[in-house]
Design a protein around this motif. Sequence first.
Motif, short mmCIF file in Angstrom:
data_model
loop_
_atom_site.label_atom_id
_atom_site.label_comp_id
_atom_site.label_asym_id
_atom_site.label_seq_id
_atom_site.Cartn_x
_atom_site.Cartn_y
_atom_site.Cartn_z
N MET A 1 0.74 -1.21 -0.02
CA MET A 1 0.03 -0.01 -0.07
C MET A 1 0.96 1.27 0.09
SD MET A 1 -2.78 1.12 2.88
CE MET A 1 -3.92 -0.33 2.38
N ALA A 2 0.55 2.06 -0.79
CA ALA A 2 1.40 3.28 -0.94
C ALA A 2 1.20 4.20 0.17
CB ALA A 2 1.31 3.95 -2.44
N VAL A 3 2.19 5.18 0.55
CA VAL A 3 1.85 5.97 1.74
C VAL A 3 0.60 7.03 1.57
CG1 VAL A 3 2.69 8.13 2.68
CG2 VAL A 3 4.47 6.33 2.06
N HIS A 4 0.34 7.71 0.30
CA HIS A 4 -0.88 8.33 0.34
C HIS A 4 -2.46 7.33 0.45
CE1 HIS A 4 -0.33 7.01 -3.99
NE2 HIS A 4 -1.91 6.89 -4.07
N LYS A 6 -2.37 4.88 2.47
CA LYS A 6 -2.26 4.64 3.90
C LYS A 6 -2.91 5.69 4.64
CE LYS A 6 1.65 1.33 4.19
NZ LYS A 6 2.87 1.02 4.77
N ILE A 7 -2.50 6.96 4.37
CA ILE A 7 -3.02 8.26 4.89
C ILE A 7 -4.64 8.31 4.83
CG2 ILE A 7 -3.07 10.72 4.77
CD1 ILE A 7 -0.13 10.56 4.20
N ARG A 8 -5.07 7.98 3.56
CA ARG A 8 -6.47 7.85 3.34
C ARG A 8 -7.23 6.79 4.19
NH1 ARG A 8 -10.32 5.44 -0.05
NH2 ARG A 8 -12.13 6.85 -0.65
N ALA A 9 -6.66 5.76 4.23
CA ALA A 9 -6.99 4.57 5.22
C ALA A 9 -7.25 4.96 6.67
CB ALA A 9 -6.31 3.32 4.96
N GLY A 31 -4.65 20.76 -0.83
CA GLY A 31 -3.43 20.31 -0.81
C GLY A 31 -3.56 18.86 -0.13
N TYR A 32 -4.47 18.73 1.13
CA TYR A 32 -4.66 17.38 1.74
C TYR A 32 -5.13 16.45 0.46
CZ TYR A 32 -5.84 13.74 4.50
OH TYR A 32 -6.23 12.37 5.04
N ALA A 33 -6.04 16.98 -0.42
CA ALA A 33 -6.81 16.06 -1.23
C ALA A 33 -5.70 15.45 -2.26
CB ALA A 33 -8.05 16.54 -2.07
N ASN A 34 -4.94 16.17 -2.94
CA ASN A 34 -3.90 16.09 -3.68
C ASN A 34 -2.85 14.95 -3.05
OD1 ASN A 34 -5.07 17.36 -6.01
ND2 ASN A 34 -3.72 19.20 -5.34
N MET A 35 -2.59 15.08 -1.92
CA MET A 35 -1.59 14.31 -1.23
C MET A 35 -2.28 13.06 -1.02
SD MET A 35 0.01 14.62 2.59
CE MET A 35 -1.55 14.44 3.21
N GLU A 36 -3.30 13.00 -0.49
CA GLU A 36 -4.38 11.49 -0.59
C GLU A 36 -4.39 10.81 -1.73
OE1 GLU A 36 -8.53 10.79 0.89
OE2 GLU A 36 -7.40 11.31 2.82
N ARG A 37 -4.57 11.58 -2.80
CA ARG A 37 -4.75 10.85 -4.11
C ARG A 37 -3.46 10.53 -4.59
NH1 ARG A 37 -8.76 14.89 -4.93
NH2 ARG A 37 -7.43 16.18 -6.02
N GLY A 38 -2.33 10.90 -4.02
CA GLY A 38 -1.04 10.52 -4.72
C GLY A 38 -0.51 11.52 -5.73
N GLN A 39 -1.24 12.55 -6.09
CA GLN A 39 -1.12 13.80 -6.99
C GLN A 39 0.09 14.52 -6.37
OE1 GLN A 39 -4.84 14.97 -7.85
NE2 GLN A 39 -5.15 13.37 -9.42
N ALA A 40 0.64 14.55 -5.37
CA ALA A 40 1.59 15.61 -4.84
C ALA A 40 2.56 14.72 -3.95
CB ALA A 40 0.94 16.78 -4.18
N SER A 41 3.82 15.24 -4.05
CA SER A 41 4.98 14.44 -3.49
C SER A 41 4.64 15.01 -1.73
CB SER A 41 6.17 14.97 -3.79
OG SER A 41 6.37 16.40 -3.76
N CYS A 82 13.16 20.24 3.26
CA CYS A 82 14.21 19.32 3.69
C CYS A 82 14.11 17.94 3.00
CB CYS A 82 14.12 19.08 5.28
SG CYS A 82 15.15 17.90 5.91
N GLY A 83 12.88 17.19 2.81
CA GLY A 83 12.99 15.99 2.49
C GLY A 83 11.66 15.63 1.88
N ASN A 84 11.63 14.77 0.93
CA ASN A 84 10.32 14.43 0.28
C ASN A 84 10.19 12.87 -0.20
OD1 ASN A 84 8.95 17.06 -0.44
ND2 ASN A 84 10.51 17.40 -1.86
N TYR A 85 9.28 12.26 -0.09
CA TYR A 85 9.35 10.73 -0.48
C TYR A 85 8.70 10.68 -2.10
CZ TYR A 85 4.61 9.01 -1.02
OH TYR A 85 3.10 8.76 -1.76
N TYR A 86 9.17 10.04 -2.98
CA TYR A 86 8.89 9.78 -4.14
C TYR A 86 8.80 8.40 -4.54
CZ TYR A 86 10.46 14.46 -5.00
OH TYR A 86 10.76 16.04 -4.88
N ARG A 87 7.80 8.33 -5.57
CA ARG A 87 7.61 6.85 -6.19
C ARG A 87 8.75 6.52 -6.89
NH1 ARG A 87 2.73 4.57 -5.56
NH2 ARG A 87 2.98 3.17 -7.48
#
Length: 131
Positions: A1-4, A6-9, A31-41, A82-87
Amino acid sequence: MAVHDKIRALRLQNNWTQEQAAEKMDMSKNGYANMERGQASININRLEKAAEVFQVDILELLNSSKDVVLFVNENFENTEQCGNYYRQSDNAEKLALQLAHQQTLLEQKDQEIAALKEIIVLLKQQLEKSQ
């Protein structure tokens, strides 16, 4: 399961709307919706905030996400960057460039350390002469 995912779940598990979760994370709803959909790092600060808000360990968010890379840059003054996670599959080239850049930074650091050691030696010699 991708991070986004997991956040949604976690949000759904808490019976929160996206708006409520966004407010708790100090984010805009979009911003939250984009993060949750995986559309933003998601930067490391957002991961930490999500872990805090959902009361889970940050590693729990990252575990079993085989395609996750934590990207840390040298701009530590700006903690938002400082840092980002990326696929990994989407950003393998970015990671390779970052690793090459990190190697250059390490070489520069070694050169600066050598120069500083020379300055210390010269200063010690100067001090001995003046005594």
